[in-house]
Design a protein around this motif. Structure first.
Motif, PDB file in Angstrom:
ATOM      1  N   SER A 442       0.911  -1.007  -0.046  1.00 19.51           N
ATOM      2  CA  SER A 442       0.133   0.010  -0.108  1.00 19.51           C
ATOM      3  C   SER A 442       1.018   1.280   0.066  1.00 19.51           C
ATOM      4  N   SER A 443       0.182   2.251  -0.063  1.00 13.94           N
ATOM      5  CA  SER A 443       1.060   3.606  -0.168  1.00 13.94           C
ATOM      6  C   SER A 443       0.166   4.673   0.926  1.00 13.94           C
ATOM      7  N   ALA A 444       0.837   5.439   1.517  1.00 14.58           N
ATOM      8  CA  ALA A 444       0.255   6.396   2.171  1.00 14.58           C
ATOM      9  C   ALA A 444       1.113   7.734   2.533  1.00 14.58           C
ATOM     10  N   GLY A 445       0.472   8.706   1.820  1.00 10.53           N
ATOM     11  CA  GLY A 445       1.495  10.011   1.701  1.00 10.53           C
ATOM     12  C   GLY A 445       2.769   9.777   0.708  1.00 10.53           C
ATOM     13  N   GLY A 446       4.167   9.734   1.536  1.00 11.21           N
ATOM     14  CA  GLY A 446       5.169   9.650   0.663  1.00 11.21           C
ATOM     15  C   GLY A 446       5.697   8.161   0.983  1.00 11.21           C
ATOM     16  N   ASN A 447       5.054   7.271   1.819  1.00  9.10           N
ATOM     17  CA  ASN A 447       5.616   6.198   2.178  1.00  9.10           C
ATOM     18  C   ASN A 447       5.064   4.782   1.243  1.00  9.10           C
ATOM     19  N   LEU A 448       5.883   4.080   0.799  1.00  6.97           N
ATOM     20  CA  LEU A 448       5.477   2.841   0.024  1.00  6.97           C
ATOM     21  C   LEU A 448       5.605   1.736   1.306  1.00  6.97           C
TER      22      LEU A 448
END
Length: 487
Positions: A442-448
């Motif tokens: 998943s991704s959230a903001g700038g995080n993978l």
């Protein structure tokens, strides 16, 4: 011993008190056991003798070797800045066996034409100024073992244009300086601008110098390992004795920059081999990675122009394959960020599933954007690997299959092009039981992120069958043997 001792098919043993001194005489054939012989100031001769054990060349001592005299094991100690080994006869004058060690200040000097020396063991210049050279007749030195210079010492290789040195073993400037003399053929390993064969180590501020040679090292050949470890450690080459940082263009072998050493490249570099960091920053104008290449270790890879792509056949593998080194943070800095492309892969090690990024599990911090160009047809692969915290090697990680987890694979200022279907997960290297749960991206903001849920969520899983994944994971996790041995 001042006359001729015909020792063929016999063994010279140590006397009950002290040892024999070779004082201008000759020993022909046979074996000489540990402690039986020392070398006097009037150079005697060993002709086809098998030396087995420990020997001493004291201050003022010297001897000749010919007829393929062999030091098959034990340690031969030369006095500091004194004690000579002369070579004469024809063909191979001297061989140091695989368990043989020469230490102190060895000075090896060929006095006949077309002689050769073979080192399968260790020649360690621990103090003073040692050398291996001919007197103009042509000396050939073949190293399949280890040749080293300790802190404060120098080892000079070659004097005349017909001296030739070939390394298929290890050359190690361990705080000292190893010179390939500018007047000599220097090394057949640098017959052009490509450094070929063997392992070349500059550590602890040591230097390997192809001083004032015609060729600067622009390429590291396949099956060639170069290790720079610690501040001030360098390999110099070319008419102006520039450092590897200033001359390198292409890595087709293995380049390890360890011990927190920074590497600031003058030129853009093409990496078709393995590039491994050990805590420092590898800064380069541009970094291009060919299929089959590996980016590994810990520290920061920095490209000052453009971006860095992990695309087809390219693997990013944080950490090392030594106990306690599998989990790491490998950062990327580039104006265009880091791109995860089709056919690329990342090895993701988990040691403590509840731990922090970079210590409990691998992570890629990115200064810039994280760009996803992989597709569902040609995805980017995440190879999961569990690490046993007790051994620091692959095994059962600290992991609870009844608990949910979220791990940061990569953190960036932004993510573009993300779709979970553009990733595939290979769980062949994850040996913990997952129960009925599974992993998904998943991704959230700038995080993978990589997630685990104990409850099946088929719509979000991106799993790869373990049977098919095992082969791919093994290929992506491969590491050079020399890298494993050093850490």
């Amino acid at each position: 011993i001042t006359g001729t001792l015909t020792n063929t098919s016999a063994t010279l043993l140590a006397p009950s008190v002290g040892s024999y001194t070779l004082f201008g005489g000759t020993i022909i054939g046979g074996a000489v056991n540990s402690g039986a012989l020392t070398f006097g100031s009037s150079a005697g001769t060993l002709n086809g003798v098998a030396m087995t054990g420990n020997f001493t060349v004291p201050t003022g001592g010297s001897f000749y070797s010919q007829g393929n005299t062999t030091f098959s094991g034990g340690t031969t100690t030369f006095a500091t800045n004194d004690g000579y080994q002369y070579l004469n006869g024809t063909g191979t004058a001297l061989t140091i066996g695989s368990t043989g060690i020469w230490t102190g200040t060895p000075k090896i000097y060929g006095q006949s034409s077309s002689l050769s020396v073979i080192n399968n063991g260790t020649i360690s210049n621990t103090a003073g100024n040692g050398f291996i050279e001919g007197d103009g007749g042509g000396l050939s030195f073949n190293n399949t073992g280890t040749l080293s210079a300790a802190t404060g010492s120098t080892l000079d290789l070659g004097t005349y244009s017909n001296d030739a040195f070939t390394n298929s073993g290890t050359i190690d400037a361990a705080g000292g300086t190893i010179y390939f003399d500018s007047y000599a053929t220097a090394s057949t390993n640098l017959a052009s601008s490509t450094l070929t064969g063997g392992t070349w180590i500059a550590s602890g501020g040591g230097t390997i110098s192809f001083q004032e040679t015609s060729y600067a090292i622009t390429t590291i050949a396949p099956a060639t390992v170069v290790i720079l470890s610690g501040s001030g450690s360098n390999i110099e080459s070319g008419p102006s004795s520039h450092t590897l940082d200033q001359t390198l263009l292409t890595n087709n072998g293995t380049l390890e920059v360890l011990g927190g050493r920074g590497f600031t490249a003058t030129n853009g570099i093409t990496n078709n081999g393995t590039l491994q960091l050990g805590g420092g920053t590898f800064a380069v104008p541009t970094l291009s990675n060919g299929s089959g290449s590996v980016l590994s270790g810990s520290g920061i890879l920095s490209a000052t122009s453009g971006g860095i792509t992990v695309g087809s056949g390219v693997s990013v593998v944080p950490g090392t394959t030594t106990a306690g080194g599998y989990v790491a943070s490998l950062g990327f800095t580039a104006p265009s960020g880091l791109t995860l492309g089709s056919g690329g892969s990342m090895t993701f090690a988990i040691e403590n599933a509840s731990g922090a990024a970079g210590t409990g599990y691998d992570t890629l911090p990115v200064s810039g954007a994280l760009n996803i160009t992989a597709t569902s047809v040609s995805p980017f692969t995440i190879n999961l690997e569990s690490i046993n915290p007790g051994t620091g090697t692959p095994g059962l990680a600290t992991f609870n299959s009844s608990q949910s987890y979220t791990w940061t694979l990569a953190s960036a200022t932004s993510i573009t092009g993300f779709n979970a279907s553009d990733f595939t997960l290979n769980t062949a290297g994850f040996t913990n039981s997952t129960g009925i749960g599974g992993f998904y991206i998943s991704s959230a903001g700038g995080n993978l992120d990589l997630n685990f849920t104990p409850v099946p969520e088929p719509s979000t899983w991106a799993l790869l069958g373990i049977g098919a994944g095992a082969v791919a994971w093994a290929a992506h996790r491969r590491r050079p043997q020399r890298a494993r041995a050093l850490r």
